[in-house]
Each structure stands twice: as C-alpha cells, then as structure tokens.
Design a protein around this motif. Structure first.
Motif, PDB file in Angstrom:
ATOM      1  N   ILE A 174      83.308  20.733 -30.989  1.00  0.00           N
ATOM      2  CA  ILE A 174      83.497  22.041 -31.624  1.00  0.00           C
ATOM      3  C   ILE A 174      83.990  23.065 -30.606  1.00  0.00           C
ATOM      4  CG2 ILE A 174      82.295  23.966 -32.751  1.00  0.00           C
ATOM      5  CD1 ILE A 174      82.884  21.603 -34.571  1.00  0.00           C
ATOM      6  N   ALA A 175      83.472  22.992 -29.394  1.00  0.00           N
ATOM      7  CA  ALA A 175      83.937  23.910 -28.353  1.00  0.00           C
ATOM      8  C   ALA A 175      85.418  23.710 -28.076  1.00  0.00           C
ATOM      9  CB  ALA A 175      83.118  23.696 -27.072  1.00  0.00           C
ATOM     10  N   VAL A 202      82.649  30.276 -36.685  1.00  0.00           N
ATOM     11  CA  VAL A 202      82.185  29.059 -36.026  1.00  0.00           C
ATOM     12  C   VAL A 202      81.997  29.306 -34.531  1.00  0.00           C
ATOM     13  CG1 VAL A 202      82.764  26.661 -35.475  1.00  0.00           C
ATOM     14  CG2 VAL A 202      83.214  27.561 -37.766  1.00  0.00           C
ATOM     15  N   ARG A 203      82.857  30.129 -33.937  1.00  0.00           N
ATOM     16  CA  ARG A 203      82.683  30.468 -32.517  1.00  0.00           C
ATOM     17  C   ARG A 203      81.319  31.138 -32.286  1.00  0.00           C
ATOM     18  NH1 ARG A 203      88.456  32.355 -32.666  1.00  0.00           N
ATOM     19  NH2 ARG A 203      89.672  30.775 -31.541  1.00  0.00           N
ATOM     20  N   ILE A 204      80.959  32.055 -33.171  1.00  0.00           N
ATOM     21  CA  ILE A 204      79.671  32.735 -33.047  1.00  0.00           C
ATOM     22  C   ILE A 204      78.534  31.737 -33.238  1.00  0.00           C
ATOM     23  CG2 ILE A 204      78.168  34.485 -34.068  1.00  0.00           C
ATOM     24  CD1 ILE A 204      80.747  36.020 -34.820  1.00  0.00           C
ATOM     25  N   ALA A 223      78.993  32.205 -39.436  1.00  0.00           N
ATOM     26  CA  ALA A 223      78.325  32.665 -38.211  1.00  0.00           C
ATOM     27  C   ALA A 223      76.811  32.729 -38.374  1.00  0.00           C
ATOM     28  CB  ALA A 223      78.863  34.035 -37.813  1.00  0.00           C
ATOM     29  N   GLN A 224      76.327  32.892 -39.602  1.00  0.00           N
ATOM     30  CA  GLN A 224      74.902  33.093 -39.839  1.00  0.00           C
ATOM     31  C   GLN A 224      74.168  31.839 -40.311  1.00  0.00           C
ATOM     32  OE1 GLN A 224      77.166  35.531 -41.504  1.00  0.00           O
ATOM     33  NE2 GLN A 224      77.096  36.490 -39.484  1.00  0.00           N
ATOM     34  N   VAL A 225      74.856  30.720 -40.423  1.00  0.00           N
ATOM     35  CA  VAL A 225      74.192  29.503 -40.894  1.00  0.00           C
ATOM     36  C   VAL A 225      73.001  29.200 -39.981  1.00  0.00           C
ATOM     37  CG1 VAL A 225      74.463  26.988 -41.049  1.00  0.00           C
ATOM     38  CG2 VAL A 225      76.180  28.490 -42.036  1.00  0.00           C
ATOM     39  N   LEU A 229      74.205  28.317 -30.737  1.00  0.00           N
ATOM     40  CA  LEU A 229      73.729  26.974 -30.458  1.00  0.00           C
ATOM     41  C   LEU A 229      73.680  26.698 -28.958  1.00  0.00           C
ATOM     42  CD1 LEU A 229      74.798  23.904 -32.526  1.00  0.00           C
ATOM     43  CD2 LEU A 229      74.949  23.787 -30.054  1.00  0.00           C
ATOM     44  N   LEU A 230      74.717  27.120 -28.237  1.00  0.00           N
ATOM     45  CA  LEU A 230      74.766  26.874 -26.801  1.00  0.00           C
ATOM     46  C   LEU A 230      73.717  27.672 -26.034  1.00  0.00           C
ATOM     47  CD1 LEU A 230      78.627  26.679 -26.120  1.00  0.00           C
ATOM     48  CD2 LEU A 230      76.971  24.795 -26.197  1.00  0.00           C
TER      49      LEU A 230
END
Length: 359
Positions: free
Chosen positions: A287-288, A250-252, A222-224, A257-258
């Motif tokens: 990914i979504a 990954v959702r976060i 989430a923090q990448v 990103l969105l």
C-alpha cells in the motif's frame, strides 16, 4: 526504529528466494483429486493438510503478476496456472461448491469454514482466473467462471447487500469473526468482481452490489477503524481499485497504521495486539508503494527489512516467527515476494504496477 535501507539487489535476491519456493512445486498439490489446488500453510513438519479456493485464486493472480516481468519463467508459470485452473473447474462440476478447506490427506476433520461459502474466497478465485487470462497464462475457463459468478450472486441479499457468507445448512453455526460478519474488507472482494466484467458478463444485481459497497466506503477511507490490520489493509487494497480518487484517504489510513510500527519495522496483528504476522508487513509495504511517489520512505525501508529478515535461505516465510512451531505460509510468501519485487523495481526507477495487480 531500524531505518537502514536494503539495496535493490538485496531486495531482488530476497524476492527471488521467495519466488523459487513458490514455484518449486511445494505449494501446489501435485496428485489426487486436488491436483493443482494450492496449500495455504504447512505444519511445522512441512505437512500440508488442505487446499482452498481463496489461496488458489491468490496463486493464479500472483503467477499472472510475475509473468508480466519474468519472461524467462513463463513456461513454468503457465503450467502452474493451468493446473490451478483445472482444479477450479473440477471443484464446480455437477453443480458442486468447493469446500473452503479441502483436506488432502484423507482427513475428515470437522471445520466450521466448510459449513459456508464465503464471498471473499470466491471473489479471489475469480480474480485469479481473470488475471491469469489477461496475461495469457490460461484460456478463461468460462464454465468455471460462470459458476463462481453464480455463487457470488447468491451472496447478494434481497436488499442488495453483500453477505460475507452463505450457510450451507440451516443449522450451521459460524463464529463471529471479521470473515463472517462482513465490513470494509469486502471492498477488496467486490473490486475483483467488478474487474471480471472485462471478460464476462457479471450478473446485474451482483455488479450493482459491488459498486454500492465501494461507494459506501470511499468517502470515509481515512476513518476506517484499524482494529484487525489484516482486513483493514484488504480494504485499502480494494478501494484503490474500486475508487482511485480515494488515494488521499488511503494515505491517511496508512499513516494511522504505520504509527503502530515496532522498532524492528514490523506491525502487530491489531491495535491491542503484539502478534507479529508476516502478511501484514507485506500488505502495508504494498500500500505504501501504491500511495507514494518517489523514493521509499524510512518506514517503507523498515517494513522491507523486517520482511527480509524473516525469509529463510530456502525461501520459506513463516506466518508468525514467534510461534513455538512456526508454520511456512503460502499467502505470506506471495504478498512478500510481490512487495519486495515491487520495491526493488521502484529503486531501479520503474513504476509500481497498478493496484489491480495486488495479489
């Protein structure tokens, strides 16, 4: 933001245009020493200058994914896959290492990419060969796969770390770029190496390095840092394969990103950039689809519409529509075809394929 959703038939029609171009023979070298190799992009006048391993691997992988739900096209898919596999075999003959960019028109242009071998490129080629084998398009070219694995193993250093690149000469100078310094994006590559263990023994130190890389980043998915969105999305594509339990992270990451999405649904190249790359839109949509159940969200609908609006009637998709001389781009087209075909399937009530089928 544009939120009107395209219908399933509209998405399917757009994916069909992309697929027709990708299967027309235009993207695959048809003669000479590089017959079967796949072009990455074309100049504005339609000239292709080079083929290279990474995109040939993507193409094999994409052909395999298409073969899973387009049975009528299977003979054409198999011919294209065999030609790409044969090209790969020839590139590794007599201990050779394929050029990162192999020029096809007699050019001898100096290219720093050809001063090194890249872990990511070879891993994508490996996955393409294995995916095409899994769907029965080719028989695993064992000698070529063993050579790919041997070169990948040479990119694991004495500490067990994966190096992004290996210089072919001691004095080779590589610019400092995300592709040369390594980082989270290599998780996509390492996850593809791990998948190869279904078909062939992966050298133990290479297998351990791939597992360790995924473990290092799974807890912090989430923090990448976003930074360049293209490699950040590569990370998301990889960690969903390497560690499916990281899906919440990954959702976060995707929501962060969105938040950069433009009014027309597109995404910038980076947090501090306005460059409107087509491949990033398709990556985000995939990914979504993999991280959300149920109907597509308005953000996903906007991503899909932004992609469709960039596809020419011929099926060509350019890398940057704002460029003075837009370049038709092969990997953009593959990413987009897959994204739109998968979204159309979701609207029709079909499950999205597993993350391992992400080209």
């Amino acid at each position: 933001m544009t939120t009107a959703s395209l219908s399933g038939p509209e998405l399917t029609a757009a994916a069909d245009r992309l697929r027709s171009w990708l299967l027309s023979g235009a993207v695959q070298c048809d003669s000479g020493v590089h017959a079967g190799g796949v072009f990455g992009a074309f100049d504005a006048d339609g000239t292709a200058r080079y083929v290279y391993p990474e995109i040939t691997g993507y193409y094999l992988h994409w052909l395999a994914d298409v073969a899973r739900d387009q049975a009528a096209e299977r003979p054409l898919l198999a011919r294209a896959a065999q030609a790409a596999a044969d090209w790969t075999t020839r590139q590794f003959e007599n201990g050779a290492v394929p050029a990162t960019r192999a020029y096809v028109n007699g050019e001898t242009e100096s290219d720093w990419r050809n001063d090194a071998v890249f872990f990511f490129d070879l891993a994508m080629l490996l996955r393409g060969l294995c995916a095409a084998t899994e769907t029965g398009l080719i028989t695993l070219p064992r000698n070529a796969v063993e050579r790919v694995l041997a070169e990948l193993a040479r990119l694991v250093d004495e500490t067990g770390e994966i190096r992004a690149a290996r210089r072919l000469t001691p004095d080779a100078r590589l610019p400092v770029r995300w592709s040369t310094v390594g980082g989270p994006f290599e998780v996509k590559a390492s996850s593809r190496v791990t998948l190869a263990a279904r078909h062939i023994t992966v050298p133990p130190l290479l297998a351990q390095a791939c597992t360790a890389l995924a473990q290092r980043y799974a807890a912090v998915a989430a923090q990448v840092p976003l930074e360049m969105l293209h490699p950040t999305l590569y990370f998301a594509e990889g960690i969903l394969v390497a560690d499916p339990t990281s899906i919440d992270g990954v959702r976060i990451l995707l929501q962060r990103l969105l938040a950069l999405q433009n009014a027309d649904g597109s995404l910038p190249e980076a947090e501090d950039s306005t460059v409107p790359r087509s491949d990033i839109i398709a990556q985000a949509l995939r990914i979504a689809l993999l991280t959300r159940e149920g109907a597509p969200t308005p953000a996903m609908a906007s991503l899909a519409r932004a992609l469709v609006q960039r596809i020419a009637p011929s099926g060509v998709l350019t890398f940057r529509p704002d460029a003075p001389q837009p370049q038709p781009n092969v990997w953009c087209a593959m990413f987009a075809e897959q994204a739109l075909r998968w979204q159309a399937g979701r609207l029709a009530g079909h499950a999205t394929p597993a993350a391992e089928w992400l080209v």
